[in-house]
Design a protein around this motif. Sequence first.
Motif, PDB file in Angstrom:
ATOM      1  N   VAL A   1       1.071  -1.186  -0.081  1.00  0.00           N
ATOM      2  CA  VAL A   1       0.339   0.453   0.348  1.00  0.00           C
ATOM      3  C   VAL A   1       1.194   0.724  -0.064  1.00  0.00           C
ATOM      4  N   VAL A   2       0.515   2.337  -0.297  1.00  0.00           N
ATOM      5  CA  VAL A   2       0.980   3.389  -0.139  1.00  0.00           C
ATOM      6  C   VAL A   2      -0.114   4.111   0.247  1.00  0.00           C
ATOM      7  N   PRO A   3      -0.024   5.229   1.359  1.00  0.00           N
ATOM      8  CA  PRO A   3      -1.019   6.484   1.595  1.00  0.00           C
ATOM      9  C   PRO A   3      -1.296   7.505   0.916  1.00  0.00           C
ATOM     10  N   LEU A   4      -2.381   8.259   0.481  1.00  0.00           N
ATOM     11  CA  LEU A   4      -3.178   8.799   0.371  1.00  0.00           C
ATOM     12  C   LEU A   4      -3.526   9.865   0.853  1.00  0.00           C
ATOM     13  N   HIS A   5      -4.272   9.557   1.337  1.00  0.00           N
ATOM     14  CA  HIS A   5      -4.726  10.600   2.408  1.00  0.00           C
ATOM     15  C   HIS A   5      -4.621  12.148   2.865  1.00  0.00           C
ATOM     16  N   ASP A   6      -5.269  12.904   3.251  1.00  0.00           N
ATOM     17  CA  ASP A   6      -4.516  14.067   3.495  1.00  0.00           C
ATOM     18  C   ASP A   6      -5.719  14.386   5.057  1.00  0.00           C
ATOM     19  N   GLN A   7      -4.823  14.256   6.470  1.00  0.00           N
ATOM     20  CA  GLN A   7      -5.877  14.520   7.236  1.00  0.00           C
ATOM     21  C   GLN A   7      -6.029  16.325   7.497  1.00  0.00           C
ATOM     22  N   SER A   8      -5.062  16.868   6.762  1.00  0.00           N
ATOM     23  CA  SER A   8      -5.872  18.284   6.113  1.00  0.00           C
ATOM     24  C   SER A   8      -7.071  18.317   5.290  1.00  0.00           C
ATOM     25  N   ILE A   9      -7.589  18.147   4.961  1.00  0.00           N
ATOM     26  CA  ILE A   9      -8.799  18.034   3.655  1.00  0.00           C
ATOM     27  C   ILE A   9      -9.626  16.868   4.095  1.00  0.00           C
ATOM     28  N   ARG A  10      -9.534  15.838   4.364  1.00  0.00           N
ATOM     29  CA  ARG A  10     -10.856  15.096   5.161  1.00  0.00           C
ATOM     30  C   ARG A  10     -10.170  13.793   6.140  1.00  0.00           C
ATOM     31  N   ALA A  11     -10.598  14.251   7.706  1.00  0.00           N
ATOM     32  CA  ALA A  11     -10.251  13.596   8.618  1.00  0.00           C
ATOM     33  C   ALA A  11     -10.634  12.214   8.971  1.00  0.00           C
ATOM     34  N   ASP A  12     -12.077  12.307   8.375  1.00  0.00           N
ATOM     35  CA  ASP A  12     -12.794  11.638   8.659  1.00  0.00           C
ATOM     36  C   ASP A  12     -12.790  10.043   8.096  1.00  0.00           C
ATOM     37  N   LEU A  13     -11.988  10.039   6.605  1.00  0.00           N
ATOM     38  CA  LEU A  13     -11.397   9.161   5.819  1.00  0.00           C
ATOM     39  C   LEU A  13      -9.947   8.844   5.117  1.00  0.00           C
ATOM     40  N   GLY A  14      -9.815   8.207   4.908  1.00  0.00           N
ATOM     41  CA  GLY A  14      -8.088   7.430   5.390  1.00  0.00           C
ATOM     42  C   GLY A  14      -8.304   6.945   3.036  1.00  0.00           C
ATOM     43  N   HIS A  15      -7.270   6.843   2.398  1.00  0.00           N
ATOM     44  CA  HIS A  15      -7.401   6.735   1.486  1.00  0.00           C
ATOM     45  C   HIS A  15      -5.896   6.019   0.861  1.00  0.00           C
ATOM     46  N   LEU A  16      -5.616   4.932   0.457  1.00  0.00           N
ATOM     47  CA  LEU A  16      -5.317   4.210   0.203  1.00  0.00           C
ATOM     48  C   LEU A  16      -4.805   3.754  -0.940  1.00  0.00           C
ATOM     49  N   ARG A  17      -3.915   3.551  -1.868  1.00  0.00           N
ATOM     50  CA  ARG A  17      -3.233   2.662  -3.423  1.00  0.00           C
ATOM     51  C   ARG A  17      -3.070   1.150  -2.890  1.00  0.00           C
ATOM     52  N   MET A  18      -3.328   0.389  -3.285  1.00  0.00           N
ATOM     53  CA  MET A  18      -2.950  -0.479  -3.041  1.00  0.00           C
ATOM     54  C   MET A  18      -2.604  -1.496  -4.300  1.00  0.00           C
ATOM     55  N   ARG A  19      -1.936  -2.482  -4.377  1.00  0.00           N
ATOM     56  CA  ARG A  19      -1.315  -4.054  -5.493  1.00  0.00           C
ATOM     57  C   ARG A  19      -1.599  -5.506  -3.908  1.00  0.00           C
ATOM     58  N   VAL A  20      -1.981  -6.349  -4.911  1.00  0.00           N
ATOM     59  CA  VAL A  20      -1.886  -7.430  -3.972  1.00  0.00           C
ATOM     60  C   VAL A  20      -1.383  -8.831  -4.649  1.00  0.00           C
ATOM     61  N   HIS A  21      -0.838 -10.043  -4.377  1.00  0.00           N
ATOM     62  CA  HIS A  21      -0.090 -10.872  -4.049  1.00  0.00           C
ATOM     63  C   HIS A  21      -1.118 -12.281  -3.537  1.00  0.00           C
ATOM     64  N   GLU A  22      -1.852 -12.688  -3.863  1.00  0.00           N
ATOM     65  CA  GLU A  22      -2.763 -13.800  -3.457  1.00  0.00           C
ATOM     66  C   GLU A  22      -2.414 -14.959  -3.296  1.00  0.00           C
ATOM     67  N   ARG A  23      -2.636 -15.683  -2.588  1.00  0.00           N
ATOM     68  CA  ARG A  23      -2.597 -17.162  -1.854  1.00  0.00           C
ATOM     69  C   ARG A  23      -2.142 -18.035  -3.306  1.00  0.00           C
ATOM     70  N   GLY A  24      -1.663 -18.645  -3.268  1.00  0.00           N
ATOM     71  CA  GLY A  24      -2.629 -19.319  -4.634  1.00  0.00           C
ATOM     72  C   GLY A  24      -3.046 -18.723  -5.897  1.00  0.00           C
ATOM     73  N   SER A  25      -2.893 -17.766  -5.929  1.00  0.00           N
ATOM     74  CA  SER A  25      -3.656 -17.285  -7.165  1.00  0.00           C
ATOM     75  C   SER A  25      -2.900 -15.923  -7.754  1.00  0.00           C
ATOM     76  N   GLY A  26      -1.945 -15.455  -7.375  1.00  0.00           N
ATOM     77  CA  GLY A  26      -0.661 -14.670  -7.699  1.00  0.00           C
ATOM     78  C   GLY A  26      -1.067 -13.043  -7.792  1.00  0.00           C
ATOM     79  N   GLU A  27      -0.952 -12.281  -8.513  1.00  0.00           N
ATOM     80  CA  GLU A  27      -1.661 -11.201  -8.106  1.00  0.00           C
ATOM     81  C   GLU A  27      -2.580 -11.425  -8.935  1.00  0.00           C
ATOM     82  N   THR A  28      -3.751 -10.110  -8.239  1.00  0.00           N
ATOM     83  CA  THR A  28      -4.468 -10.157  -8.783  1.00  0.00           C
ATOM     84  C   THR A  28      -5.197  -8.337  -8.782  1.00  0.00           C
TER      85      THR A  28
END
Length: 296
Positions: A199-226
């Motif tokens: 993950v990479v955090p993208l959220h800015d607490q100064s803009i909206r403190a109640d909603l976090g924001h992430l960008r994500m990639r994943v490697h799944e067990r048994g399936s590889g990158e999905t």
Amino acid sequence: MTTFVKGHGTENDFVLLDDPDGRIDLTPELIRHLADRRAGLGADGVIRVVRSAAAGQDARAEWFMDYWNSDGSAAEMCGNGSRVFVAHLLRRGWIELDDDTEVLIATRGGVMPVRRRGDLYSIDLGGWQVEGGPAAIASGGDVKVTFPGMPPLPGLSIALSNPHVVVVLPDVATLEALDLTTPPVVEPAPPNGTNVEIVVPLHDQSIRADLGHLRMRVHERGSGETRSCGTGTVAAALAARAWGGNLAPDHWRVDVPGGTLYVDAQGTASEGDSAQLSGPAVIVAEGELIEPAQQG
């Protein structure tokens, strides 16, 4: 006759086999054949749609989501697959589900409620915990994760239906350049394998403190990158929430290659009784297998 549908949740795709009476002998070989993107139908996973009574599962839920990874291994459950599973049951007329009402489904990870909200579905994945507790959070992680061409990075293990390890990177460019064609090496190695979320955090607490924001990639067990992983999305938000401390939000937006999902968490930084995943479910095709699944 064995009927199937093809569906996806934020481009995490599945073949669903209709087996209400539990007659299909779902072997690893059949799973791999169906999931093969050249010789089969192509999918990240295969779901057998079977009544709980026929599968010997928890009677509190009428339907059991019998989920399998594309390599033929069984998994506890699938967050994206659960939404497609319920959308399929609704489309078949096997359940009734009005807007803002819920249905229970059985999984290997337990019985879980899925709520319909218009075109979106929300599943409560239940209890979760940071496996290493507060000490792992304070040190940044409890395991080391190595990707090709990179030094080992700290990872935080999250127990949430499926096993997960979450790794944070400094920027989106590094995330996009990451090589996930081979499985990341996790040390110590989890006994049953693990999904790895980056993950990479993208959220800015100064803009909206109640909603976090992430960008994500994943490697799944048994399936590889999905293109997406539902439980992995929740694990990623829980890890970011834990690292963020007391000021971290409970509500998160997570952007994956296949779209956007939303997470709502409850509990302390290291454990809780509820974590909800919300997102779309799309059915794209249906048909009959020319070579029917072997009947038991």
